[in-house]
Motif scaffolding. Structure first.
Motif, short mmCIF file in Angstrom:
data_model
loop_
_atom_site.label_atom_id
_atom_site.label_comp_id
_atom_site.label_asym_id
_atom_site.label_seq_id
_atom_site.Cartn_x
_atom_site.Cartn_y
_atom_site.Cartn_z
N ASP A 352 133.67 1.52 35.47
CA ASP A 352 132.87 1.19 36.74
C ASP A 352 131.97 2.01 37.32
O ASP A 352 130.87 1.80 37.77
CB ASP A 352 134.03 0.38 37.67
CG ASP A 352 134.78 -0.57 37.13
OD1 ASP A 352 134.21 -1.32 35.98
OD2 ASP A 352 135.89 -0.92 37.74
N GLY A 353 132.37 3.44 37.40
CA GLY A 353 131.77 4.32 38.00
C GLY A 353 130.44 4.61 37.42
O GLY A 353 129.29 4.75 38.01
N ILE A 354 130.66 4.85 36.00
CA ILE A 354 129.28 5.19 35.25
C ILE A 354 128.32 3.89 35.20
O ILE A 354 127.08 4.18 35.26
CB ILE A 354 129.84 5.46 33.72
CG1 ILE A 354 130.78 6.51 33.47
CG2 ILE A 354 128.58 5.54 32.64
CD1 ILE A 354 129.96 7.84 33.89
N THR A 355 128.84 2.65 35.19
CA THR A 355 128.01 1.61 35.27
C THR A 355 127.20 1.48 36.45
O THR A 355 126.02 1.17 36.78
CB THR A 355 128.73 0.17 34.90
OG1 THR A 355 129.54 0.26 33.93
CG2 THR A 355 128.06 -0.93 35.14
N ARG A 356 127.86 2.14 37.61
CA ARG A 356 127.10 2.09 38.97
C ARG A 356 126.08 3.18 39.11
O ARG A 356 125.15 2.80 39.46
CB ARG A 356 128.21 2.07 40.09
CG ARG A 356 128.99 0.82 40.34
CD ARG A 356 129.91 1.21 41.79
NE ARG A 356 130.74 2.01 41.59
CZ ARG A 356 132.17 1.98 41.34
NH1 ARG A 356 132.56 0.77 41.08
NH2 ARG A 356 132.77 3.25 41.14
N GLU A 357 126.49 4.27 38.60
CA GLU A 357 125.51 5.36 38.33
C GLU A 357 124.29 4.93 37.62
O GLU A 357 123.21 5.12 38.03
CB GLU A 357 125.90 6.52 37.91
CG GLU A 357 127.21 7.34 38.92
CD GLU A 357 127.71 8.27 38.25
OE1 GLU A 357 127.31 8.89 37.03
OE2 GLU A 357 128.76 9.02 38.59
N VAL A 358 124.37 4.40 36.48
CA VAL A 358 123.52 4.05 35.53
C VAL A 358 122.45 2.76 36.51
O VAL A 358 121.24 3.08 36.33
CB VAL A 358 123.66 3.37 34.20
CG1 VAL A 358 122.81 2.57 33.60
CG2 VAL A 358 124.39 4.50 33.46
N GLN A 359 123.24 2.05 37.02
CA GLN A 359 122.25 0.94 37.65
C GLN A 359 121.48 1.64 38.97
O GLN A 359 120.38 1.38 39.11
CB GLN A 359 123.57 -0.09 38.27
CG GLN A 359 122.76 -1.23 39.00
CD GLN A 359 121.91 -2.26 37.75
OE1 GLN A 359 122.36 -2.19 36.67
NE2 GLN A 359 121.10 -2.79 38.21
N ILE A 361 120.40 4.74 39.03
CA ILE A 361 119.48 5.58 38.46
C ILE A 361 118.01 4.42 37.98
O ILE A 361 116.90 4.61 38.11
CB ILE A 361 119.46 6.26 37.24
CG1 ILE A 361 120.51 7.27 37.53
CG2 ILE A 361 118.51 7.03 36.36
CD1 ILE A 361 121.13 8.01 36.78
N VAL A 362 118.49 3.33 37.45
CA VAL A 362 117.40 2.38 37.12
C VAL A 362 116.58 1.69 38.03
O VAL A 362 115.55 1.68 38.00
CB VAL A 362 118.31 1.19 36.24
CG1 VAL A 362 117.25 0.03 35.79
CG2 VAL A 362 118.69 1.70 34.96
N GLU A 363 117.49 1.43 39.15
CA GLU A 363 116.85 1.19 40.32
C GLU A 363 116.08 2.20 40.87
O GLU A 363 114.96 1.79 41.69
CB GLU A 363 117.87 0.62 41.45
CG GLU A 363 118.44 -0.75 40.88
CD GLU A 363 119.70 -1.14 41.71
OE1 GLU A 363 119.91 -0.40 42.83
OE2 GLU A 363 120.39 -2.07 41.66
N LYS A 364 116.26 3.19 40.91
CA LYS A 364 115.57 4.15 41.73
C LYS A 364 114.13 4.71 40.72
O LYS A 364 113.15 4.94 41.26
CB LYS A 364 116.40 5.80 41.74
CG LYS A 364 115.73 6.64 42.49
CD LYS A 364 116.74 7.81 42.82
CE LYS A 364 116.07 9.16 43.57
NZ LYS A 364 117.02 10.20 43.71
#
Length: 400
Positions: A352-359, A361-364
């Motif tokens: 869940d943490g990796i998924t949130r970090e990737v999300q 970065i994609v938003e930024k």
């Protein structure tokens, strides 16, 4: 042509029945038949006799009309008679089994009266056993399931916890314990209350013998009751509460109030009550250990090998050793399961943490798709607009 009945009942009449419907024609026909038969006996010279005969005829006709009501009244009287007969039989049986002042105690010895009562009790209760044992109108079956579940949950209780003065390592004592358990279980197969009490008495006597062999001294009640509790826990007799209630309801009261049968039965009732209210304090355990034992998470430590006597059976030693090993394996398995669940939770959290970090970065840094550049001309083509390309190669001929 259809015409309505002369009586005005709403049904159609028939000319052959003089304008009556079938119902009133039967009544009219019966009335005519009675009058015709009665006319032969009428004496026209005696008007008083004629009036009496006429009155009797009307009463007979009215009686025939109220036959249905008479049938229902007869059925009610039959039911009332049946109920009175049943009540009379019940009262007779109660009077017979209750203490009566009319018994000729001076002529008949009390032992003979007791024997007759036992025989009658055996006959009656054998015939009525399936109807009066654990009836549907009581909660005996519910109590049976509750006490059976309770005893099954207390299977971990050891003789040391109950201070049982019995050494099962002695072959004679072990044999007595097995026979006592068999007797208490056999109680459920008997139909007569006296026979059930006899099973309890045999079980109790075997317990006394086992304690006497172990301690080689007189047995007291303080030694008997804990051993009886241990036998009940180890045997888990079927339908225990139903058998106790059956004996209480239908056994000869004098047998329960006096004698060794009544004493042993009272101790059995005390043992069941103790099992129902058994807690950590009763076994000198902490509440935490008691809860863990009851839930099956662990079991009490078995007897260590160093404390065994030299004459102890090797098979018993090996059994306790295997039980100790199984207990350790069970604890180890529980630890592994807890660690595995913790690892599974950590993996889910990491995913869940990796998924949130990737999300994030994609938003930024959103992905931008730009249009493609102009296509470059072929290298060998004469494209003069693109002066950055070198001139095409020219073939050259060398003289040899």
């Amino acid at each position: 042509m259809w015409i309505l009945c002369k009586k005005g009942c709403g049904y159609y009449g028939n000319p052959a029945w003089q304008g009556f419907c079938s119902k009133y024609w039967r009544e009219e026909y019966n009335n005519l038949q009675i009058k015709r038969n009665l006319g032969e006996y009428l004496d026209h010279s005696n008007p008083f006799l004629n009036c009496r005969l006429q009155r009797e005829e009307e009463e007979a006709f009215a009686s025939s009309q109220s036959s249905q009501g008479a049938q229902s009244l007869t059925f009610s009287k039959f039911e009332e008679k049946k109920t009175n007969e049943k009540t009379r039989k019940v009262t007779t049986v109660k009077k017979f089994f209750s203490a009566s002042s009319r018994v000729g105690s001076k002529k008949v010895p009390p032992e003979r009266i007791e024997k007759i009562m036992d025989q009658i009790e055996k006959y009656i209760m054998t015939r009525l056993y399936k109807h009066v044992f654990c009836p549907e109108t009581t909660d005996d079956e519910k109590k049976d399931l509750a006490i059976q579940k309770r005893i099954r949950a207390l299977r971990w209780v050891t003789p040391q916890m109950l201070c049982v003065p019995v050494n099962e390592d002695i072959p004679e004592v072990s044999d007595m314990v097995v026979k006592a358990i068999t007797d208490i279980i056999e109680m459920d197969s008997k139909c007569v209350p006296r026979d059930k009490l006899a099973c309890i008495t045999k079980c109790s006597k075997r317990i006394f013998n086992a304690i006497k062999i172990t301690r080689s001294k007189p047995v007291s009640a303080d030694d008997f009751l804990p051993t009886l509790i241990y036998i009940v826990l180890k045997g888990n007799p079927p339908r225990l509460q139903s058998n106790i209630q059956y004996i209480t309801r239908f056994c000869n009261p004098s047998r329960l109030m006096t004698g060794e049968d009544g004493y042993y039965f009272t101790n059995l009732c005390c043992a069941v009550a103790f099992i129902e209210k058994l807690d950590a304090q009763s076994l000198n355990l902490s509440q935490e250990d008691f809860d863990r034992y009851m839930s099956g998470q662990t079991s009490p430590r078995k007897q260590e090998a160093e404390s065994w006597s030299p004459d102890a059976c090797l098979g018993v030693k090996q059994m306790y050793k295997n039980l100790d090993l199984l207990s350790q394996l069970n604890e180890r398995q529980e630890r592994i399961m807890n660690e595995a669940k913790k690892l599974e939770k950590d993996l889910i959290d990491w995913t869940d943490g990796i998924t949130r970090e990737v999300q994030d970065i994609v938003e930024k840094y959103p992905l931008e798709i730009k249009p493609p550049n102009q296509l470059l001309a072929a290298i060998d083509s004469e494209n003069m607009e693109n002066d950055k390309l070198p001139p095409p190669l020219q073939p050259q001929v060398y003289a040899g």
